[in-house]
Enzyme design. Structure first.
Site, PDB file in Angstrom:
ATOM      1  N   ASN A   1       0.850  -1.186   0.000  1.00  0.00           N
ATOM      2  CA  ASN A   1       0.000   0.000   0.000  1.00  0.00           C
ATOM      3  C   ASN A   1       0.886   1.237   0.000  1.00  0.00           C
ATOM      4  O   ASN A   1       1.749   1.385   0.868  1.00  0.00           O
ATOM      5  CB  ASN A   1      -0.912  -0.007   1.231  1.00  0.00           C
ATOM      6  CG  ASN A   1      -1.912  -1.148   1.183  1.00  0.00           C
ATOM      7  OD1 ASN A   1      -2.488  -1.431   0.130  1.00  0.00           O
ATOM      8  ND2 ASN A   1      -2.112  -1.813   2.309  1.00  0.00           N
TER       9      ASN A   1
ATOM     10  N   HIS B   1       6.505  -1.533   3.116  1.00  0.00           N
ATOM     11  CA  HIS B   1       6.311  -2.930   3.512  1.00  0.00           C
ATOM     12  C   HIS B   1       5.423  -3.620   2.502  1.00  0.00           C
ATOM     13  O   HIS B   1       4.544  -2.997   1.904  1.00  0.00           O
ATOM     14  CB  HIS B   1       5.703  -3.034   4.920  1.00  0.00           C
ATOM     15  CG  HIS B   1       4.459  -2.225   5.109  1.00  0.00           C
ATOM     16  ND1 HIS B   1       4.486  -0.868   5.345  1.00  0.00           N
ATOM     17  CD2 HIS B   1       3.150  -2.561   5.063  1.00  0.00           C
ATOM     18  CE1 HIS B   1       3.251  -0.416   5.457  1.00  0.00           C
ATOM     19  NE2 HIS B   1       2.409  -1.424   5.277  1.00  0.00           N
TER      20      HIS B   1
HETATM   21  P1  5GP Z   1      -0.600  -0.821   5.851  1.00  0.00           P
HETATM   22  O1  5GP Z   1      -2.016  -0.523   6.251  1.00  0.00           O
HETATM   23  O2  5GP Z   1       0.304   0.367   6.113  1.00  0.00           O
HETATM   24  O3  5GP Z   1      -0.461  -1.366   4.457  1.00  0.00           O
HETATM   25  O4  5GP Z   1      -0.121  -2.004   6.761  1.00  0.00           O
HETATM   26  C1  5GP Z   1       0.420  -1.835   8.027  1.00  0.00           C
HETATM   27  C2  5GP Z   1       0.356  -3.175   8.703  1.00  0.00           C
HETATM   28  O5  5GP Z   1       1.253  -3.157   9.776  1.00  0.00           O
HETATM   29  C3  5GP Z   1      -1.026  -3.515   9.261  1.00  0.00           C
HETATM   30  O6  5GP Z   1      -1.461  -4.743   8.699  1.00  0.00           O
HETATM   31  C4  5GP Z   1      -0.786  -3.599  10.768  1.00  0.00           C
HETATM   32  O7  5GP Z   1      -1.538  -4.629  11.374  1.00  0.00           O
HETATM   33  C5  5GP Z   1       0.700  -3.855  10.854  1.00  0.00           C
HETATM   34  N1  5GP Z   1       1.354  -3.336  12.036  1.00  0.00           N
HETATM   35  C6  5GP Z   1       1.253  -2.071  12.539  1.00  0.00           C
HETATM   36  N2  5GP Z   1       2.047  -1.918  13.610  1.00  0.00           N
HETATM   37  C7  5GP Z   1       2.675  -3.117  13.789  1.00  0.00           C
HETATM   38  C8  5GP Z   1       3.628  -3.585  14.755  1.00  0.00           C
HETATM   39  O8  5GP Z   1       4.070  -2.870  15.653  1.00  0.00           O
HETATM   40  N3  5GP Z   1       4.039  -4.886  14.630  1.00  0.00           N
HETATM   41  C9  5GP Z   1       3.574  -5.702  13.630  1.00  0.00           C
HETATM   42  N4  5GP Z   1       4.058  -6.960  13.607  1.00  0.00           N
HETATM   43  N5  5GP Z   1       2.685  -5.287  12.719  1.00  0.00           N
HETATM   44  C10 5GP Z   1       2.239  -4.009  12.796  1.00  0.00           C
END
Ligand code: 5GP
Ligand code: ZN
Length: 115
Positions: free
Chosen positions: A88, A101
């Site tokens: 994303n 990521h």
């Molecule tokens: P995005 O919405 O930015 O594409 O994805 C971020 C992802 O990071 C989400 O799926 C969320 O659950 C995960 N996430 C956020 N903070 C942490 C964290 O501190 N540790 C881990 N393992 N995942 C995280």
């Protein structure tokens, strides 16, 4: 490393996480709030906001991330039934962590929002 970046801290082993893979360029660990039975985040160690910040010089790293995703998917037994890799970038995609990521998702049938 960026100040106050949670994924920099995880990649730097300052915050414990469920790591499933690591090499000199990337780490991969389980998502905190999984949306599928397998939900792994593949994170380049060098801090960048998202895909928009890479240049042609980063082609090797970007290819390596996808290689790592395929390797991890194989290791986790996802090859037969399949899996998805998605990143994303920016608000319309719902990016919530401001460090690049890639999500590796598998273990169930995945729907796809094309709207
Ligand atoms: P995005 O919405 O930015 O594409 O994805 C971020 C992802 O990071 C989400 O799926 C969320 O659950 C995960 N996430 C956020 N903070 C942490 C964290 O501190 N540790 C881990 N393992 N995942 C995280
Ligand atoms: Zn970072």
């Amino acid at each position: 490393m960026a100040e106050d970046c949670i994924f920099c801290k995880i990649a730097n082993h300052e915050i414990p996480s469920n790591f499933v893979y690591e090499d000199d360029q990337v780490v991969a660990f389980k998502d905190l709030n999984p949306v599928a039975p397998v939900h792994v985040l593949i994170v380049p160690k060098d801090h960048k906001l998202n895909l928009s910040q890479y240049s042609q010089e980063d082609e090797q790293l970007l290819g390596h991330i996808l290689y790592a995703a395929a390797h991890i998917a194989r290791e986790l037994g996802l090859e037969e039934n399949g899996y998805r890799v998605v990143t994303n970038a920016g608000p319309d995609a719902g990016q919530s962590v401001m460090h690049t990521h890639f999500h590796l998702l598998g273990g169930r049938k995945l729907s796809f929002d094309k709207q």
